[in-house]
Design a protein around this motif. Sequence first.
Motif, PDB file in Angstrom:
ATOM      1  N   LEU A  94       0.838  -1.208   0.000  1.00 51.97           N
ATOM      2  CA  LEU A  94       0.000   0.000   0.000  1.00 51.97           C
ATOM      3  C   LEU A  94       0.873   1.259   0.000  1.00 51.97           C
ATOM      4  CD1 LEU A  94      -2.780   1.456   0.430  1.00 51.97           C
ATOM      5  CD2 LEU A  94      -2.387   1.169   2.891  1.00 51.97           C
ATOM      6  N   PHE A  95       1.793   1.307   0.976  1.00 55.82           N
ATOM      7  CA  PHE A  95       2.572   2.532   1.164  1.00 55.82           C
ATOM      8  C   PHE A  95       3.611   2.772   0.055  1.00 55.82           C
ATOM      9  CE2 PHE A  95       0.978   2.053   5.469  1.00 55.82           C
ATOM     10  CZ  PHE A  95       0.750   3.370   5.845  1.00 55.82           C
ATOM     11  N   MET A  96       4.340   1.716  -0.313  1.00 52.28           N
ATOM     12  CA  MET A  96       5.467   1.909  -1.227  1.00 52.28           C
ATOM     13  C   MET A  96       5.058   2.446  -2.607  1.00 52.28           C
ATOM     14  SD  MET A  96       8.338   1.589   0.222  1.00 52.28           S
ATOM     15  CE  MET A  96       9.615   1.147  -0.944  1.00 52.28           C
ATOM     16  N   PRO A  97       4.024   1.899  -3.247  1.00 55.56           N
ATOM     17  CA  PRO A  97       3.647   2.459  -4.553  1.00 55.56           C
ATOM     18  C   PRO A  97       3.243   3.939  -4.457  1.00 55.56           C
ATOM     19  CG  PRO A  97       2.608   0.333  -4.213  1.00 55.56           C
ATOM     20  CD  PRO A  97       3.217   0.716  -2.912  1.00 55.56           C
ATOM     21  N   ILE A  98       2.511   4.300  -3.379  1.00 53.81           N
ATOM     22  CA  ILE A  98       2.113   5.714  -3.228  1.00 53.81           C
ATOM     23  C   ILE A  98       3.364   6.581  -3.027  1.00 53.81           C
ATOM     24  CG2 ILE A  98       0.806   7.365  -1.841  1.00 53.81           C
ATOM     25  CD1 ILE A  98      -1.141   5.077  -1.146  1.00 53.81           C
ATOM     26  N   ARG A  99       4.281   6.109  -2.148  1.00 51.27           N
ATOM     27  CA  ARG A  99       5.516   6.868  -1.899  1.00 51.27           C
ATOM     28  C   ARG A  99       6.293   7.088  -3.200  1.00 51.27           C
ATOM     29  NH1 ARG A  99       8.868   8.397   1.829  1.00 51.27           N
ATOM     30  NH2 ARG A  99       7.884   7.374   3.600  1.00 51.27           N
ATOM     31  N   VAL A 100       6.506   6.004  -3.959  1.00 47.58           N
ATOM     32  CA  VAL A 100       7.297   6.100  -5.195  1.00 47.58           C
ATOM     33  C   VAL A 100       6.594   6.989  -6.220  1.00 47.58           C
ATOM     34  CG1 VAL A 100       8.139   4.782  -7.184  1.00 47.58           C
ATOM     35  CG2 VAL A 100       8.538   3.931  -4.860  1.00 47.58           C
ATOM     36  N   ALA A 101       5.286   6.818  -6.350  1.00 52.08           N
ATOM     37  CA  ALA A 101       4.546   7.602  -7.350  1.00 52.08           C
ATOM     38  C   ALA A 101       4.568   9.091  -7.030  1.00 52.08           C
ATOM     39  CB  ALA A 101       3.106   7.105  -7.427  1.00 52.08           C
ATOM     40  N   VAL A 102       4.436   9.416  -5.755  1.00 51.50           N
ATOM     41  CA  VAL A 102       4.369  10.830  -5.358  1.00 51.50           C
ATOM     42  C   VAL A 102       5.759  11.465  -5.306  1.00 51.50           C
ATOM     43  CG1 VAL A 102       3.831  12.354  -3.412  1.00 51.50           C
ATOM     44  CG2 VAL A 102       2.187  10.631  -4.115  1.00 51.50           C
ATOM     45  N   SER A 103       6.757  10.719  -4.767  1.00 53.95           N
ATOM     46  CA  SER A 103       8.070  11.335  -4.527  1.00 53.95           C
ATOM     47  C   SER A 103       9.170  10.857  -5.453  1.00 53.95           C
ATOM     48  CB  SER A 103       8.505  11.050  -3.081  1.00 53.95           C
ATOM     49  OG  SER A 103       8.838   9.674  -2.922  1.00 53.95           O
ATOM     50  N   GLY A 104       8.945   9.697  -6.115  1.00 55.30           N
ATOM     51  CA  GLY A 104      10.003   9.142  -6.960  1.00 55.30           C
ATOM     52  C   GLY A 104      11.057   8.402  -6.158  1.00 55.30           C
ATOM     53  N   GLN A 105      10.868   8.278  -4.836  1.00 57.45           N
ATOM     54  CA  GLN A 105      11.881   7.674  -3.965  1.00 57.45           C
ATOM     55  C   GLN A 105      11.312   6.493  -3.188  1.00 57.45           C
ATOM     56  OE1 GLN A 105      12.915  10.999  -1.479  1.00 57.45           O
ATOM     57  NE2 GLN A 105      14.112  12.029  -3.059  1.00 57.45           N
ATOM     58  N   THR A 106      12.173   5.526  -2.902  1.00 52.59           N
ATOM     59  CA  THR A 106      11.741   4.376  -2.106  1.00 52.59           C
ATOM     60  C   THR A 106      11.937   4.626  -0.610  1.00 52.59           C
ATOM     61  OG1 THR A 106      13.921   3.405  -2.478  1.00 52.59           O
ATOM     62  CG2 THR A 106      12.142   2.657  -3.914  1.00 52.59           C
TER      63      THR A 106
END
Length: 485
Positions: free
Chosen positions: A448-460
């Motif tokens: 849940l969290f990782m795809p949103i983080r990557v999509a919004v910030s470009g970072q893991t």
Amino acid sequence: MTKVRVRYAPSPTGHLHIGNARTALFNYLYARHNDGEFIIRIEDTDQKRNIEDGEKSQLENLKWLGIDWDESPENPGVYGPYRQSERKDIYQPLIDQLLASNRAYKCYCTEEELEEEREAQRARGEIPRYGGKCANLSVEEQQAKEAAGIQPVIRFRVPKNVEYKFDDIVKGEIAFESDNVGGDFVIQKRDGMPTYNFAVAVDDHEMKITHVLRGDDHIANTPKQMMIYEAFGWETPRFGHMTLIINSETGKKLSKRDESILQFIEQYRELGYLPEAMFNFIALLGWSPVGEDELFSQEEIVKMFDPNRLSKSPAAFDGKKLEWINNHYMKQLDLDALTDMCLPYLIADGRMEENPTPERLEWLKKVVSLYQPQMSYAAEIVEVSNLFFTEHPVLDEAAKEVLAGETVPTVLQAFKAQLEAMDVVDAPTVKAAIKAVQKETGVKGKNLFMPIRVAVSGQTHGPELPDTVELLGKEKALAHLNQVL
């Protein structure tokens, strides 16, 4: 008991180097720990190598480190002047005294003759030394040389077969044979300026210096200075020679040519290191307190400083340790102060305008607060906060791998719908939206969290996701999401 008086005596030939800063710092600590006096004297007799603002740079950077002093060129005491170039009237009568007592003599050898002598000695496998050609010239021979227009240097007569011993504060007993110091040495140059070994001995005596703490590259100078003291019947100060500083990665002596380490205090100031951290770090280069702790205030270091704990082994300069110490002080810094420190780097990089509005400054303060726990120095803000100042994040392989997950499109579409519906985008609202996405899609945890983080910030990896979305703002967060979708 004699009052402790120590000195730091830089040459204005360059900026404040880590090694010189350590010498100044240890002298300062020794003086303050013993309720003594710390003196700054400028050794500027090498006029050709002095640089403009060299003295000013030394003093400004010492002040920035938090070091103060009792006497210097700018606040003289009774033992001035405090620049060697202004002390000729003190040196000349003493040179004349040594000439009159035959402890010194005029030498008319030219540079060419001296080099020729050295070359011949090297060819014979000998260590080059002055052979004493002018040691016993008659008055007539001297007059003939001067009539030919040859300007002499003054050489000190080194006593034969004498042992010079001293109890070094750091290294214990050290002994030198007078026959091994390289022959009769120059104490006054042709231009009338004294050489280092003569001037430093005279100045230390005249200024009532009780202890001389310096780097161990000066050990070979010590017997020569002891000879000057002996010639005048003066009491010798107590010497202490601190070990070399080495590069912790290569094990080699810290050299100004070693570009893997920043070596000047100014460079650390420019990067936004904190003076308290530099003071703490430099104090541990060749000195160790009792116990395991390594983080101390200036007052604590002054109180516990013990010269008996100066190391006999080389001090390793570890840049990672300095970053760790500075990070400790950065985390304790007031957020407004840290934001003020970070702003110039962002302006210089074109990321912030020169006169930001109060609202924009408040936004920046929140950005800085996200990275305060991890920052090692203020200039790092440009790199770590990149996502808040770029239009489209560049995805690395790890980020692309996260986005390849099976449930990713479903999660991102659901989060996009939540974001579009928000009137106010702040951390609590974003947190609630992520929970709503979990409920709607049944996806939880990393998926849940990782795809949103990557999509919004470009970072893991990065700051807390709700804070990141709040500071990016609705428009930019949606733009990043749409790009990924």
